[in-house]
Write a protein that holds these residues in place. Structure first.
Motif, mmCIF file in Angstrom:
data_model
loop_
_atom_site.group_PDB
_atom_site.id
_atom_site.type_symbol
_atom_site.label_atom_id
_atom_site.label_comp_id
_atom_site.label_asym_id
_atom_site.label_seq_id
_atom_site.Cartn_x
_atom_site.Cartn_y
_atom_site.Cartn_z
ATOM 1 N N ILE A 50 0.835 -1.205 0.000
ATOM 2 C CA ILE A 50 0.000 0.000 0.000
ATOM 3 C C ILE A 50 0.868 1.253 0.000
ATOM 4 O O ILE A 50 0.633 2.180 -0.777
ATOM 5 C CB ILE A 50 -0.955 0.008 1.211
ATOM 6 C CG1 ILE A 50 -1.962 -1.140 1.103
ATOM 7 C CG2 ILE A 50 -1.694 1.351 1.295
ATOM 8 C CD1 ILE A 50 -2.781 -1.358 2.369
ATOM 9 N N ASP A 53 2.682 1.397 -3.532
ATOM 10 C CA ASP A 53 1.853 1.444 -4.731
ATOM 11 C C ASP A 53 0.726 2.476 -4.674
ATOM 12 O O ASP A 53 0.220 2.881 -5.718
ATOM 13 C CB ASP A 53 1.255 0.061 -5.014
ATOM 14 C CG ASP A 53 2.329 -0.994 -5.266
ATOM 15 O OD1 ASP A 53 3.511 -0.636 -5.435
ATOM 16 O OD2 ASP A 53 1.987 -2.196 -5.268
ATOM 17 N N TRP A 54 0.311 2.894 -3.490
ATOM 18 C CA TRP A 54 -0.786 3.865 -3.360
ATOM 19 C C TRP A 54 -0.309 5.191 -2.807
ATOM 20 O O TRP A 54 -0.622 6.246 -3.343
ATOM 21 C CB TRP A 54 -1.903 3.326 -2.471
ATOM 22 C CG TRP A 54 -2.611 2.099 -2.983
ATOM 23 C CD1 TRP A 54 -2.403 1.466 -4.186
ATOM 24 C CD2 TRP A 54 -3.604 1.342 -2.319
ATOM 25 N NE1 TRP A 54 -3.220 0.376 -4.285
ATOM 26 C CE2 TRP A 54 -3.968 0.266 -3.152
ATOM 27 C CE3 TRP A 54 -4.222 1.470 -1.080
ATOM 28 C CZ2 TRP A 54 -4.928 -0.653 -2.797
ATOM 29 C CZ3 TRP A 54 -5.171 0.541 -0.725
ATOM 30 C CH2 TRP A 54 -5.532 -0.512 -1.590
ATOM 31 N N ASN A 55 0.412 5.161 -1.659
ATOM 32 C CA ASN A 55 0.816 6.407 -1.019
ATOM 33 C C ASN A 55 1.830 7.186 -1.851
ATOM 34 O O ASN A 55 1.738 8.412 -1.933
ATOM 35 C CB ASN A 55 1.380 6.161 0.385
ATOM 36 C CG ASN A 55 0.337 5.663 1.358
ATOM 37 O OD1 ASN A 55 0.406 4.529 1.810
ATOM 38 N ND2 ASN A 55 -0.640 6.489 1.686
ATOM 39 N N ALA A 58 0.137 8.978 -4.699
ATOM 40 C CA ALA A 58 -0.805 9.980 -4.188
ATOM 41 C C ALA A 58 -0.106 11.182 -3.559
ATOM 42 O O ALA A 58 -0.594 12.302 -3.665
ATOM 43 C CB ALA A 58 -1.748 9.342 -3.166
#
Length: 115
Positions: A50, A53-55, A58
């Motif tokens: 997470i 790949d996401w934070n 973002a």
């Protein structure tokens, strides 16, 4: 004899990490109105996924935090599987976050950083 604890992980971005730091590394900040659930994850590989790949996409950086919570408290929550085998997390209602924070043993620590 010391109390039993469960180790959990939470991927966070820089804003959430700053609020954790401001708490003295003792608690997670309140959820936003559009976030009804606080969901720490049960294993570091999922937290890494997470954060990376996401934070990072973002907010430019992602962190993995690790912390211990009293097992007697954590056992109130069912582990939710939300994808593959490693995608396991606890779903803590946002209104219970302060109680969750009061059951953290020791400090929240950063174990990984991704950019």
């Amino acid at each position: 004899m010391s109390e039993a604890v469960t180790t959990l992980f939470r991927p966070v971005g820089p804003e959430e990490l700053e609020l954790i730091r401001q708490s003295g590394w003792k608690e997670f900040p309140p959820r936003l109105p559009e976030q009804p659930i606080f969901y720490p994850v049960t294993n570091e590989p999922y937290a890494i996924q997470i954060a990376r790949d996401w934070n990072v996409p973002a907010s430019g950086v992602g962190y993995v935090t690790r912390f211990a919570v009293r097992k007697s408290y954590v056992d109130r929550f069912d582990i939710q599987t939300v994808g593959g085998e490693i995608h396991t997390e606890l779903w803590v209602p946002a209104e219970e976050l302060q109680e969750f924070n009061s059951n953290i043993v020791g400090q929240i620590e950063v174990t990984q950083e991704f950019r």
